[in-house]
Design an enzyme around this catalytic site. Structure first.
Site: not given
Ligand code: EPZ
Length: 426
Positions: A22-23, A92, A116, A121, A305, A327, A397
């Site tokens: 998915k990711n 999102r 979410c 996020r 995850d 995270i 999802r």
């Molecule tokens: C990706 O989400 C994945 N989703 C998530 O998988 C996964 O948990 C996450 O990466 C971490 O590995 C997809 O790839 C579609 P991040 P993403 O930006 O990109 C903070 C699942 O279950 N952050 O690495 O949204 C954020 O709040 C999903 O398959 C900021 O502060 O994750 C979080 O605490 C859930 N500012 C941390 O970084 C930003 O601008 C990690 O977020 C962006 C992120």
């Protein structure tokens, strides 16, 4: 509405072809916006989030055709740069198309994705980086307005190795002027897959999988054919299920290197893991060892995850385990449901203290997010008696035919229409 009915205690035996990731699929589908002509992507999982992304591409004017697990996308007629709020609210991570749309050099309006159930996020890292590339971005009344400008490569250091921000910057700089260097980049395997797809289209991306990714802009991208990697989190979920129930399962299409810390965690929890040609084998007598301290980290650390699924598996360990979630701020939503099944878990902030119990009992439980829902299925597979899991839409999802896959391994599980869904008391 749907519910998942599980009669527990069956062991799992058999062979699973792990679904496409998915990711990895979501950013690669967004990247198709950059390619002029018809691009073909194989091994796309049949899950709700993909459906949302494909509808989003159609609304932007792309021609999208689905043929089994393959998708054909033609973005030549891309004509709309307003992403409907409802679609962004549904998923999102649709913010991932922002970088690709900016690369097409048109004005973009997209609603702020917001948080979410697992956390706020924010997207501050995305927007800060895109502004460094020269994007003219204004945030107003919950919308993000981006003026079309020719983007220019820059040297960008991320405050946190955000997966989505890394992907958005790569997409925005693929056809920008000059070179973009992303430091403290996320190293997840899905970013290596994105690099593979873009380079197959003629992009010049290097360093994915390390903390420094370099993108040298090219005038345009041609179309190509690409196959998505296997979903390491789906694979890990089935591994946790097999260790929970006992059994012997072969997971086709994943490698030890690809699933990294998940493999090591399963070994630490007492599963017998073996690398074989074209996949990984897990054998288990159902006896789970506790893990003193498990902390979620950016790749190559233990992935957030997989935290709900492994935490659930540790509920029947012969000892105490400590799990720390670093995270996301709200990723323990499975715990209150597990307590109904007889688990013994206490939490202190972002840390869960899990005292293994000998039995879990079937109950009526409610999934509040994707991975928490998968965790409840794992618990129900081990539990004595029948469980009913509500909130199945969350699980669908991210998991392609999860009930069919588990049934084929011997589980007594089915997803059925629930005429009158009573929300479980949480
Ligand atoms: C990706 O989400 C994945 N989703 C998530 O998988 C996964 O948990 C996450 O990466 C971490 O590995 C997809 O790839 C579609 P991040 P993403 O930006 O990109 C903070 C699942 O279950 N952050 O690495 O949204 C954020 O709040 C999903 O398959 C900021 O502060 O994750 C979080 O605490 C859930 N500012 C941390 O970084 C930003 O601008 C990690 O977020 C962006 C992120």
């Amino acid at each position: 509405m749907l519910k998942c009915v599980v009669n527990g205690s069956n062991k799992l035996y058999g062979d699973v072809r792990v679904q496409g990731s998915k990711n990895a699929s979501l950013p690669i589908l967004a990247a198709a916006i950059l390619c002029e002509g018809e691009t073909v992507i194989h091994n796309i999982p049949d899950i709700t989030d993909i459906g949302i992304m494909l509808n989003l591409l159609r609304e932007l004017g792309c021609k999208v055709t689905e043929e089994g697990k393959s998708v054909i996308i033609n973005s030549m007629e891309l004509n709309c740069m307003y992403v409907r709020d409802e679609l962004v609210a549904q998923m999102r991570s649709s913010i991932i198309i922002l970088g690709a749309l900016l690369s097409r050099g048109q004005d973009v309006k997209i609603s702020y994705p917001g948080g979410c159930s697992i956390g706020l996020r924010p997207i501050d890292l995305h927007l800060k980086a895109l502004k460094k590339l020269g994007a003219d971005i204004r945030e107003e009344n919950g919308y993000i307005f981006c003026k079309a400008t020719r983007l220019k490569g820059a040297d960008i250091s991320l405050d946190f190795p955000s997966v989505g921000a890394t992907e958005n910057i790569i997409l925005a700089s693929a056809t920008a002027e000059g070179t973009c260097v992303i430091r403290n980049a996320a190293k997840e395997p899905e970013i290596i897959d994105l690099q593979g797809y873009l380079n197959a289209c003629g992009a010049r991306v290097s360093g994915a999988g390390t903390d420094t990714v370099t993108v040298t802009g090219v005038p345009k991208l041609r179309c190509s054919e690409y196959t998505i990697m296997a979903d390491r989190i789906a694979a890990g979920t089935y591994m946790a299920a097999c260790h929970m129930t006992g059994g012997d399962v072969f997971l086709r299409g994943v490698t030890r290197e690809g699933i990294g810390a998940i493999y090591d965690t399963m070994l630490a929890a007492g599963a017998d893991m073996r690398e074989q040609r074209d996949g990984l084998r897990i054998s288990s007598d159902g006896r789970v060892k506790p893990i003193d301290k498990l902390t979620t980290m950016p790749y190559p650390g233990f992935p957030t995850d997989m935290q709900p699924q492994i935490s659930t598996m540790l509920c029947v360990a012969d000892g105490v385990s400590i799990v720390k979630e670093t995270i996301f701020e709200n990723r323990f939503r499975h715990i209150v449901q597990l307590l109904k099944m007889g688990a013994d878990i206490t939490t202190e902030g972002n840390t869960a203290i899990i005292k293994g119990v000998s039995h879990l009992y079937g109950a009526r439980v409610y999934a509040e997010d994707l991975r928490a829902g998968a965790a409840l299925i794992i618990a129900a597979l081990r539990a004595e008696g029948q469980s009913e899991i509500y909130g199945v839409n969350y699980i669908l999802r991210g998991y392609d035919d999860i009930d069919g896959t588990l049934r084929a391994l011997g589980a007594d599980i089915k997803i059925v229409e629930n005429i009158k869904e009573e929300r479980a008391s949480v």
